[in-house]
Motif scaffolding. Structure first.
Motif, PDB file in Angstrom:
ATOM      1  N   PHE A 429       0.823  -1.215   0.000  1.00 17.04           N
ATOM      2  CA  PHE A 429       0.000   0.000   0.000  1.00 17.04           C
ATOM      3  C   PHE A 429       0.857   1.265   0.000  1.00 17.04           C
ATOM      4  N   TRP A 430       2.026   1.214   0.615  1.00 18.75           N
ATOM      5  CA  TRP A 430       2.928   2.368   0.528  1.00 18.75           C
ATOM      6  C   TRP A 430       3.414   2.580  -0.916  1.00 18.75           C
ATOM      7  N   THR A 431       3.617   1.484  -1.648  1.00 16.53           N
ATOM      8  CA  THR A 431       3.999   1.601  -3.061  1.00 16.53           C
ATOM      9  C   THR A 431       2.901   2.273  -3.869  1.00 16.53           C
ATOM     10  N   PHE A 432       1.652   1.870  -3.624  1.00 19.24           N
ATOM     11  CA  PHE A 432       0.521   2.540  -4.281  1.00 19.24           C
ATOM     12  C   PHE A 432       0.486   4.029  -3.909  1.00 19.24           C
ATOM     13  N   ALA A 433       0.837   4.342  -2.655  1.00 23.55           N
ATOM     14  CA  ALA A 433       0.860   5.740  -2.212  1.00 23.55           C
ATOM     15  C   ALA A 433       1.908   6.543  -2.982  1.00 23.55           C
ATOM     16  N   ILE A 434       3.053   5.933  -3.256  1.00 22.90           N
ATOM     17  CA  ILE A 434       4.099   6.616  -4.032  1.00 22.90           C
ATOM     18  C   ILE A 434       3.585   6.955  -5.431  1.00 22.90           C
ATOM     19  N   PHE A 435       2.865   6.021  -6.039  1.00 23.49           N
ATOM     20  CA  PHE A 435       2.325   6.286  -7.374  1.00 23.49           C
ATOM     21  C   PHE A 435       1.266   7.391  -7.347  1.00 23.49           C
ATOM     22  N   THR A 436       0.454   7.463  -6.301  1.00 17.79           N
ATOM     23  CA  THR A 436      -0.542   8.538  -6.233  1.00 17.79           C
ATOM     24  C   THR A 436       0.123   9.888  -5.991  1.00 17.79           C
ATOM     25  N   ALA A 437       1.250   9.893  -5.265  1.00 14.35           N
ATOM     26  CA  ALA A 437       2.021  11.137  -5.140  1.00 14.35           C
ATOM     27  C   ALA A 437       2.554  11.558  -6.504  1.00 14.35           C
ATOM     28  N   GLY A 438       2.984  10.574  -7.298  1.00 14.76           N
ATOM     29  CA  GLY A 438       3.400  10.863  -8.662  1.00 14.76           C
ATOM     30  C   GLY A 438       2.256  11.386  -9.505  1.00 14.76           C
ATOM     31  N   ALA A 439       1.049  10.889  -9.252  1.00 16.96           N
ATOM     32  CA  ALA A 439      -0.125  11.363  -9.983  1.00 16.96           C
ATOM     33  C   ALA A 439      -0.406  12.829  -9.683  1.00 16.96           C
ATOM     34  N   PHE A 440      -0.225  13.233  -8.425  1.00 17.05           N
ATOM     35  CA  PHE A 440      -0.391  14.641  -8.053  1.00 17.05           C
ATOM     36  C   PHE A 440       0.601  15.515  -8.821  1.00 17.05           C
ATOM     37  N   LEU A 441       1.862  15.077  -8.850  1.00 15.78           N
ATOM     38  CA  LEU A 441       2.899  15.837  -9.536  1.00 15.78           C
ATOM     39  C   LEU A 441       2.637  15.885 -11.044  1.00 15.78           C
ATOM     40  N   PHE A 442       2.224  14.788 -11.624  1.00 13.13           N
ATOM     41  CA  PHE A 442       1.935  14.724 -13.063  1.00 13.13           C
ATOM     42  C   PHE A 442       0.803  15.687 -13.414  1.00 13.13           C
TER      43      PHE A 442
END
Length: 474
Positions: A429-442
């Motif tokens: 779930f922390w890995t999924f959180a990293i991708f959602t942080a990337g989604a914010f930046l994108f």
């Protein structure tokens, strides 16, 4: 004044009716996506299962993930049918695939038959999610495009809520018969709706285009000349510069739109939303929460519907970018919290740590996660496909983006259990959180605002050739 507004609403009701009926195909999609949540537990109990033996772990992985392979195969075929024979026929074909899948489930006596049915469900999803946004954007007025386009997410969550609410409380066979009624209703009702004016104009059928627009707007064509002329110019300009996949990749505006839409849709899948929706009951069983897993799944389904409806009502006022930023930020926070709970759970036995005071955290985290997803990344990812591309290449673009979506979804679903065992639920779930942080930046760096803009204005922004002011600015 109220009487005049009422008449205007009634005149425009047909575009709402057509959009709602088209989105019944997406309700079928929600039913297919939520199907594994109650069915997995039924298949593990010989008394409730139609199968002679309990499926193995590998077979369960395929039952969950093969849906994504079907969804990967569906969009190219759907795009060809939509371009050659019409958006309406493409959607009805998807509805037929859903109906065949549920018939296979009713008569299933082997895992192989379930896998064929799940693959056909996936193909139906590919048809529905590739073509429904295209159909709705082409029948809606510019003022209603955002709200009607975001019905996709509402419809999907309604389908999942239906499965979550019915599945645990009826037998396996009864559940399949109930769900079979949805695609049958869709095919019967949507067959009465018109094809889009854009499709008719693109094939030189101007009389049919006029009748379609008259039906959708509830006015005679003489009163719709401005809109009809705009549609005709847009489509005919696109035909003169006939689109191909090569054109999609060579043109700067199209290439940038494809980058934005593909990026958003891939990050949507890497958020982990599909494993959460597919295996909601299993995840809640693992948390050990005092709330019954089937009830917790219903709560999640209800929250998704409410959040999606909020988006429908407010999207055209707030805009696409703000909702995407709120959505990705909310998902990231929720996934960090959920991963932290599972980490503390791993430390509980060794340290004697009591988690009684945090028993609420898994349910709250998943509620926030799904609500945030349905506010932004759920509906807007598909809406942008319908808004950013010219009619002559929209079918190709939607096929490419949808295929990218389900290619990523297959790997996330297939390896979800393996990754869970390999790195631990907390790191998953922390890995999924990293991708959602990337989604914010994108979103912050690359996504443009399309609220209230016509296709030429959106294309101008993508080309960076004009300064576009939103409607709410002076």
């Amino acid at each position: 004044m109220m009487w005049i507004n009422g008449v205007a609403l009634l005149r425009n009701k047909c575009q709402y009716l057509a959009a709602i009926l088209a989105n019944l195909s997406v309700v079928c999609t929600g039913c297919a996506m939520g199907w594994t949540s109650p069915v997995e537990s039924k298949l593990t109990h010989p008394k409730h299962s139609p199968l002679p033996t309990v499926p193995t772990d590998a077979e369960f992985s395929w039952i969950g993930s093969i849906l994504a392979l079907g969804s990967l195969a569906g969009p190219p075929v759907a795009g060809y049918i939509a371009h050659r024979f019409g958006r309406k026929l493409a959607l009805l074909t998807g509805g037929l695939l859903f109906a065949i899948a549920f018939i296979l489930f009713v008569t299933a006596r082997s895992v192989a038959q379930l896998l064929v049915g799940r693959f056909l469900q996936g193909c139906g999803i590919g048809f529905a999610l590739a073509i429904t946004p295209l159909y709705v954007c082409e029948i809606a007025t510019a003022q209603r495009r955002g709200s009607l386009g975001s019905l996709v997410q509402v419809s999907m969550t309604l389908g999942m809520l239906m499965v979550y609410s019915i599945g645990p409380y009826v037998s396996y066979t009864t559940m399949q018969y109930i769900l079979l009624a949805v695609p049958l209703l869709f095919c019967a009702a949507f067959s009465q709706m018109p094809e889009t004016p854009h499709y008719y104009v693109s094939h030189g059928r101007y009389a049919d285009a006029s009748r379609s627009l008259e039906y959708l707007r509830g006015e005679c064509i003489e009163e719709l000349q401005d809109e009809f002329g705009s549609i005709q110019r847009s489509v005919e300009d696109s035909i003169r510069n006939r689109g191909t996949i090569g054109e999609l990749l060579r043109d700067h505006a199209n290439r940038r739109a494809l980058f934005i839409c593909t990026g958003i849709i891939v990050l949507q899948q890497l958020s982990g939303i599909n494993p959460v929706q597919f295996y909601a009951q299993t995840i809640f069983e693992k948390t050990g929460t005092a709330i019954r897993p089937e009830l917790a799944s219903i709560i999640i389904g209800g929250v998704q519907v409410v959040a999606s409806m909020i988006t429908v009502l407010t999207l055209d006022k707030l805009g696409r970018r703000p909702y995407l930023l709120i959505s990705s930020g909310g998902m990231c926070c929720a996934l960090v919290a959920l991963g932290t709970y599972f980490y503390l759970e791993t430390q509980r036995v060794a340290s004697g740590l009591s988690l009684d005071r945090l028993a609420f955290l898994p349910v709250l985290s998943l509620v926030v996660f799904t609500a945030a997803f349905c506010l932004g990344f759920g509906p807007i990812a598909w809406l942008l496909i319908g808004e950013m591309f010219a009619p002559n290449i929209k079918s190709y673009a939607s096929s490419i983006v949808s295929s990218s979506c389900w290619g990523v979804a297959f790997f996330v679903l297939f390896y979800f259990s393996s990754l869970d065992a390999a790195i631990g639920t907390h790191w998953l779930f922390w890995t999924f959180a990293i991708f959602t942080a990337g989604a914010f930046l994108f979103t912050y760096l690359f996504v443009i605002e399309t609220k209230g803009l016509s296709l030429p204005e959106i294309q101008a922004q993508l080309n960076e050739t004009a300064r576009i002011l939103s409607d709410d600015k002076p």
